[in-house]
Design a protein around this motif. Sequence first.
Motif, PDB file in Angstrom:
ATOM      1  N   VAL A 260      -6.548   2.638   1.630  1.00 46.33           N
ATOM      2  CA  VAL A 260      -5.445   3.400   2.216  1.00 46.33           C
ATOM      3  C   VAL A 260      -4.553   2.476   3.035  1.00 46.33           C
ATOM      4  O   VAL A 260      -3.317   2.574   2.989  1.00 46.33           O
ATOM      5  CB  VAL A 260      -5.975   4.566   3.076  1.00 46.33           C
ATOM      6  N   GLY A 261      -5.174   1.570   3.785  1.00 47.36           N
ATOM      7  CA  GLY A 261      -4.395   0.623   4.576  1.00 47.36           C
ATOM      8  C   GLY A 261      -3.474  -0.224   3.721  1.00 47.36           C
ATOM      9  O   GLY A 261      -2.305  -0.448   4.073  1.00 47.36           O
ATOM     10  N   ASP A 262      -3.983  -0.692   2.585  1.00 43.16           N
ATOM     11  CA  ASP A 262      -3.153  -1.501   1.682  1.00 43.16           C
ATOM     12  C   ASP A 262      -2.024  -0.679   1.081  1.00 43.16           C
ATOM     13  O   ASP A 262      -0.897  -1.172   0.919  1.00 43.16           O
ATOM     14  CB  ASP A 262      -4.017  -2.090   0.563  1.00 43.16           C
ATOM     15  N   HIS A 263      -2.319   0.585   0.738  1.00 44.15           N
ATOM     16  CA  HIS A 263      -1.282   1.425   0.146  1.00 44.15           C
ATOM     17  C   HIS A 263      -0.171   1.692   1.155  1.00 44.15           C
ATOM     18  O   HIS A 263       1.019   1.615   0.817  1.00 44.15           O
ATOM     19  CB  HIS A 263      -1.882   2.747  -0.343  1.00 44.15           C
ATOM     20  N   VAL A 264      -0.553   1.992   2.399  1.00 43.22           N
ATOM     21  CA  VAL A 264       0.455   2.219   3.438  1.00 43.22           C
ATOM     22  C   VAL A 264       1.267   0.947   3.659  1.00 43.22           C
ATOM     23  O   VAL A 264       2.500   0.994   3.804  1.00 43.22           O
ATOM     24  CB  VAL A 264      -0.209   2.692   4.747  1.00 43.22           C
TER      25      VAL A 264
ATOM     26  N   TYR B 253      -8.605  -2.449  10.395  1.00 47.15           N
ATOM     27  CA  TYR B 253      -8.299  -3.234   9.204  1.00 47.15           C
ATOM     28  C   TYR B 253      -6.958  -3.950   9.365  1.00 47.15           C
ATOM     29  O   TYR B 253      -6.830  -5.141   9.077  1.00 47.15           O
ATOM     30  CB  TYR B 253      -8.288  -2.309   7.993  1.00 47.15           C
ATOM     31  N   TRP B 254      -5.937  -3.224   9.842  1.00 44.65           N
ATOM     32  CA  TRP B 254      -4.619  -3.826  10.030  1.00 44.65           C
ATOM     33  C   TRP B 254      -4.641  -4.921  11.094  1.00 44.65           C
ATOM     34  O   TRP B 254      -3.855  -5.858  11.039  1.00 44.65           O
ATOM     35  CB  TRP B 254      -3.600  -2.758  10.407  1.00 44.65           C
ATOM     36  N   LEU B 255      -5.542  -4.792  12.056  1.00 43.45           N
ATOM     37  CA  LEU B 255      -5.642  -5.803  13.114  1.00 43.45           C
ATOM     38  C   LEU B 255      -6.477  -7.012  12.692  1.00 43.45           C
ATOM     39  O   LEU B 255      -6.655  -7.949  13.461  1.00 43.45           O
ATOM     40  CB  LEU B 255      -6.257  -5.182  14.379  1.00 43.45           C
TER      41      LEU B 255
ATOM     42  N   PRO C 192       5.782  -2.201   4.913  1.00 40.99           N
ATOM     43  CA  PRO C 192       5.207  -3.536   5.045  1.00 40.99           C
ATOM     44  C   PRO C 192       4.993  -4.039   6.468  1.00 40.99           C
ATOM     45  O   PRO C 192       4.167  -4.934   6.675  1.00 40.99           O
ATOM     46  CB  PRO C 192       6.226  -4.419   4.301  1.00 40.99           C
ATOM     47  N   ILE C 193       5.697  -3.481   7.447  1.00 37.92           N
ATOM     48  CA  ILE C 193       5.525  -4.027   8.797  1.00 37.92           C
ATOM     49  C   ILE C 193       4.449  -3.301   9.605  1.00 37.92           C
ATOM     50  O   ILE C 193       4.299  -3.546  10.805  1.00 37.92           O
ATOM     51  CB  ILE C 193       6.849  -4.016   9.594  1.00 37.92           C
TER      52      ILE C 193
END
Length: 272
Positions: free
Chosen positions: A40-44, A26-28, A49-50
């Motif tokens: 979870v990805g958005d919350h982290v 998701y982050w990639l 933020p980086i």
Amino acid sequence: MSESSGPRDAEHGPTGVAHNARVWNYWLGGKDYYDVDGQVGDHVTGMYPIIGEVARADRAFLGRAVTHLAGEAGIRQFLDIGTGLPTVDNTHEVAQRIAPESRIVYVDNDPTVLLHANALLTSSPKGVTDYIEADAHDPDTILRAAGRTLDFDRPVAVMMLGILNFVLDTEEARSIVERLVAAVPSGSYLVLTHPTVELGGEANTEAMRFWNENATPPITARTRAEVAGFFEALELLDPGIVSCSHWRPEATSGSTDEPQVVPQFGAVARKP
């Protein structure tokens, strides 16, 4: 895989718990994740933020390290442990672009990665790729299975990008690395990335705590000194243990400008 929040069985997918392989995808900017992973990805990301930059820097490091090893170092065998979900420029694609005869073994124990393993098996006609379903905690099983494809009498690049952070006990993590390095001959390499709360990563402490309470597998950061312990008796290549974004960035960018520092160590070392 389409995005879905519905539960699935243990053999084939999520049951409402975010998993690292899918969240990393998701982050990639990939598509192989579920609603829970994106949440979870958005919350982290909100806490740290980086994290997206860390994921992209880690992936770019892989490309530069494999390019060096398959090119200048002449390595033709790669053992990629903790593969993650296939994305652009996987290890075999980078290596076989330079040396089509390269042989690559991927290792992961996430069922989601297994479902997509065919994307990792698109070897060049002259080379070989294989996928092993195994746990990084069990190096003997990995080595036994990898021996079907790799010749351990010839140099091997052992790649452990973002995987030892899931081995929470540092002594156990060192033991795993020592077992793997002991199995490969002189002229082999260890390629490693690892998150840290150094290098400006202090904000990651709370994000990791949230992760460990809401996702799997649990994760830990390590210091430079602890990461250096993985390379005992090995010869670190320049520039040593650095932010992975600062490991030979000019090799791909062609620029002398310093890239952003990310709190993820990266290093490559040779077994003498």
